[in-house]
Design a protein around this motif. Structure first.
Motif, PDB file in Angstrom:
ATOM      1  N   SER A 133       1.654   6.271  -7.151  1.00 16.53           N
ATOM      2  CA  SER A 133       0.386   6.928  -7.494  1.00 16.53           C
ATOM      3  C   SER A 133       0.533   8.575  -7.336  1.00 16.53           C
ATOM      4  O   SER A 133       0.365   9.463  -8.518  1.00 16.53           O
ATOM      5  CB  SER A 133      -0.711   6.669  -6.943  1.00 16.53           C
ATOM      6  OG  SER A 133      -1.039   5.291  -6.785  1.00 16.53           O
ATOM      7  N   TYR A 134       0.891   8.840  -6.448  1.00 20.88           N
ATOM      8  CA  TYR A 134       1.431  10.244  -5.976  1.00 20.88           C
ATOM      9  C   TYR A 134       2.458  10.686  -7.204  1.00 20.88           C
ATOM     10  O   TYR A 134       2.007  11.959  -7.719  1.00 20.88           O
ATOM     11  CB  TYR A 134       2.129  10.442  -4.645  1.00 20.88           C
ATOM     12  CG  TYR A 134       2.923  11.661  -4.529  1.00 20.88           C
ATOM     13  CD1 TYR A 134       2.810  13.043  -4.842  1.00 20.88           C
ATOM     14  CD2 TYR A 134       4.361  11.556  -4.339  1.00 20.88           C
ATOM     15  CE1 TYR A 134       3.502  14.192  -4.585  1.00 20.88           C
ATOM     16  CE2 TYR A 134       5.229  12.494  -4.289  1.00 20.88           C
ATOM     17  CZ  TYR A 134       4.819  13.914  -4.395  1.00 20.88           C
ATOM     18  OH  TYR A 134       5.459  14.960  -4.686  1.00 20.88           O
ATOM     19  N   THR A 186       0.934  -1.240   0.024  1.00 17.33           N
ATOM     20  CA  THR A 186      -0.015  -0.012   0.157  1.00 17.33           C
ATOM     21  C   THR A 186       0.845   1.102  -0.094  1.00 17.33           C
ATOM     22  O   THR A 186       0.608   2.240  -0.744  1.00 17.33           O
ATOM     23  CB  THR A 186      -0.906   0.023   1.371  1.00 17.33           C
ATOM     24  OG1 THR A 186      -1.694  -1.037   1.033  1.00 17.33           O
ATOM     25  CG2 THR A 186      -1.572   1.359   1.477  1.00 17.33           C
ATOM     26  N   GLU A 231       0.439  10.975 -10.509  1.00 14.62           N
ATOM     27  CA  GLU A 231      -0.604  12.046 -10.690  1.00 14.62           C
ATOM     28  C   GLU A 231       0.016  13.568 -10.388  1.00 14.62           C
ATOM     29  O   GLU A 231      -0.941  14.347 -10.675  1.00 14.62           O
ATOM     30  CB  GLU A 231      -1.628  11.364  -9.984  1.00 14.62           C
ATOM     31  CG  GLU A 231      -2.445  10.177 -10.278  1.00 14.62           C
ATOM     32  CD  GLU A 231      -3.129   9.425  -9.286  1.00 14.62           C
ATOM     33  OE1 GLU A 231      -3.594  10.135  -8.237  1.00 14.62           O
ATOM     34  OE2 GLU A 231      -3.130   8.162  -9.225  1.00 14.62           O
ATOM     35  N   GLN A 282      -2.626  11.261   1.948  1.00 11.70           N
ATOM     36  CA  GLN A 282      -4.237  11.442   1.336  1.00 11.70           C
ATOM     37  C   GLN A 282      -4.371  10.295   0.295  1.00 11.70           C
ATOM     38  O   GLN A 282      -5.664   9.795   0.399  1.00 11.70           O
ATOM     39  CB  GLN A 282      -4.042  12.630   0.199  1.00 11.70           C
ATOM     40  CG  GLN A 282      -4.161  13.875   1.188  1.00 11.70           C
ATOM     41  CD  GLN A 282      -5.036  13.847   2.440  1.00 11.70           C
ATOM     42  OE1 GLN A 282      -6.165  13.591   2.370  1.00 11.70           O
ATOM     43  NE2 GLN A 282      -4.627  14.420   3.381  1.00 11.70           N
ATOM     44  N   ILE A 283      -3.396   9.654  -0.337  1.00 11.40           N
ATOM     45  CA  ILE A 283      -3.638   8.515  -1.091  1.00 11.40           C
ATOM     46  C   ILE A 283      -3.951   7.344  -0.362  1.00 11.40           C
ATOM     47  O   ILE A 283      -5.201   6.615  -0.541  1.00 11.40           O
ATOM     48  CB  ILE A 283      -2.496   8.332  -2.043  1.00 11.40           C
ATOM     49  CG1 ILE A 283      -2.541   9.450  -3.170  1.00 11.40           C
ATOM     50  CG2 ILE A 283      -2.693   7.056  -2.989  1.00 11.40           C
ATOM     51  CD1 ILE A 283      -1.228   9.604  -4.030  1.00 11.40           C
ATOM     52  N   ALA A 312       1.156   3.758  -3.009  1.00  8.25           N
ATOM     53  CA  ALA A 312       0.660   5.153  -2.791  1.00  8.25           C
ATOM     54  C   ALA A 312       1.779   6.131  -3.261  1.00  8.25           C
ATOM     55  O   ALA A 312       1.497   7.138  -3.983  1.00  8.25           O
ATOM     56  CB  ALA A 312       0.598   5.492  -1.266  1.00  8.25           C
ATOM     57  N   VAL A 343       1.125  11.743  -0.281  1.00  8.95           N
ATOM     58  CA  VAL A 343       1.196  10.310  -0.022  1.00  8.95           C
ATOM     59  C   VAL A 343       0.101   9.813   0.898  1.00  8.95           C
ATOM     60  O   VAL A 343      -0.603   8.902   0.667  1.00  8.95           O
ATOM     61  CB  VAL A 343       2.711   9.833   0.186  1.00  8.95           C
ATOM     62  CG1 VAL A 343       2.649   8.146   0.280  1.00  8.95           C
ATOM     63  CG2 VAL A 343       3.785  10.286  -0.760  1.00  8.95           C
TER      64      VAL A 343
END
Ligand code: NAD
Ligand code: IPM
Ligand code: MN
Length: 376
Positions: free
Chosen positions: A345-346, A338, A349, A374-375, A342, A372
């Motif tokens: 993804s951060y 996870t 994006e 928040q994700i 994250a 990070v």
């Protein structure tokens, strides 16, 4: 929340150490919440402030206390106010040796949108694993300077595998002054770290690995390394190629993705892993772990970076990914994934401005951590 609970010792340390550990800790806690476990931190103030205030470097009572915990999370130690070596040897190396953390694991991985100084040739990005020996070599701490040309060096050392004792004596002619530092390699010391490297290579689906060596100039210690390492690798069915570390550095800057698993004696491993950190995007993205059969320690490979402390330019991603290694080690594989996802993804994006300063963006330490978090 279920009953899974972990106690993790935490030494934020000096300069940017506390800045990055703060962000990473919040992220580990959040991942724990998501996956049904909690972390209770046992905080220790050791570092430059504590040392200048109390004169104490690392009390043995604290080390004994840590022994029963699940892991140790460390930022970095070292401060311009303190003579080099006092905190580094007294805290960091002491912990590595005391807990016999014989593997220093340093993955050099590239992540999305992290600018690389040299484009990889074969693969999409970088994915090299440095498996550094972490208890011997020139790090033994055995050495000294001469007095009126004479040296009498105490060879006493205690390691998980053995104790060493004795004295090295000698003198320069004419009272020439100088200094000595002894490099040490033991057969079981080499075998256990090479065995670890072999298992890592197998887990990556690789049949070979590379040894950072230098037997042309230092045949006693690194010739021995090559001989023992080759034998150990053979027993694991893994091919081992020894490459002189100078040539390895040369090849790395031209073809950064040349190697899979690199096994290295302590000092070469230190140097090669900083080189690979640079090649994979920066020290701010380079995670690390000191693994042993007792308490293992998790620390990004970077230092305390006094040059950027307090500016918010410290990239916390290295510490966050180091936290993922910690979660993986304590058995929380999903929570580790996870955290790493994250981060990915951060990075994928984020707008250009929202990237860490180290990657050419404007986001300061706290905003990177928040993004990070928040994700998750
Ligand atoms: P360093 O790794 O602290 O810094 C090297 C360079 O990388 C600096 O320019 C720094 O600003 C940059 N950098 C490091 N981490 C960064 C991050 N997270 N984000 C962005 N940039 C980053 O190495 P150094 O300058 O040789 O050492 C500084 C101090 O740290 C010294 O006292 C040294 O002994 C100590 N040190 C401690 C550890 C440790 O505790 N694990 C490791 C290495 C160095
Ligand atoms: C590292 C550091 C340490 C080392 C120093 C601070 C003793 O450079 O963790 O890479 O040389 O191992
Ligand atoms: Mn280093």
């Amino acid at each position: 929340m279920s009953g899974r609970k972990y106690t993790v010792a935490r030494i934020p340390g000096d300069c940017i150490g506390p800045e990055v550990i703060r962000e990473a800790s919040a992220i580990l806690e959040a991942s724990g919440e998501k996956h049904g476990f909690s972390i209770s931190w046992a905080d220790y103030p050791f570092g430059a402030d504590y040392y200048t205030r109390t004169g104490e470097i690392l009390p043995s009572a604290a080390v004994d206390e840590m022994a029963s915990m699940d892991a140790l999370f460390l930022g970095a130690v070292g401060d311009p106010r303190v003579k080099p070596g006092i905190l580094e040897r007294g805290i960091l190396l002491h912990l590595r040796f005391h807990f016999d953390q014989y593997v220093n694991l340093r993955p050099a991985k590239s992540y999305p949108r992290v600018p690389l100084p040299v484009r990889p040739k074969k693969r999409e990005g970088l994915d090299t694993l440095v498996v550094r020996e972490n208890t011997e070599d020139f790090y033994m701490g055995i050495g000294g300077t001469t007095e009126k040309g004479r040296a009498a060096i105490d060879m006493s050392a205690v390691r998980g595998l053995y104790t060493m004792k004795g004295k090295l004596e000698g003198e320069f002619s004419g009272g020439v002054e100088g200094a000595f530092q002894l490099g040490v390699a033991s057969e079981p010391g080499i075998r256990r770290v090479v065995a670890y490297g072999c298992r890592a290579a197998k887990a990556r689906g690789e049949k070979t690995m590379t040894l950072a060596s230098k037997s042309n100039a230092l045949p006693q210690i690194y010739g021995f390394w090559e001989e023992v390492a080759r034998d150990e690798a053979e027993q694991h069915g893994i091919g081992l190629t020894a490459v002189n570390v100078d040539a390895m550095c040369y090849h790395l800057v031209r073809t950064p993705d040349l190697y899979g698993v690199i096994v290295a004696p302590n000092m070469f491993g230190d140097i090669v892993s900083d080189l690979l950190a640079g090649l994979s995007g920066g020290l701010g993205v380079s995670a690390g772990a000191d693994i042993g059969d007792r308490l293992s320690m998790f620390e990004p490979i970077h230092g305390s970076a006094p040059d950027i402390a307090g500016t918010g330019k410290a990239n916390p991603i290295a510490a966050i990914l180091t936290g993922a290694l910690l979660l993986d080690h304590i058995g929380e594989k999903d929570a580790a994934a996870t955290v790493e996802n994250a981060v990915r993804s951060y990075l994928e994006e984020a707008k250009q401005k929202e990237l860490p300063v180290e990657f050419g963006g404007e986001a300061l330490t706290g905003s990177v951590g928040q993004a990070v978090l928040q994700i998750i």
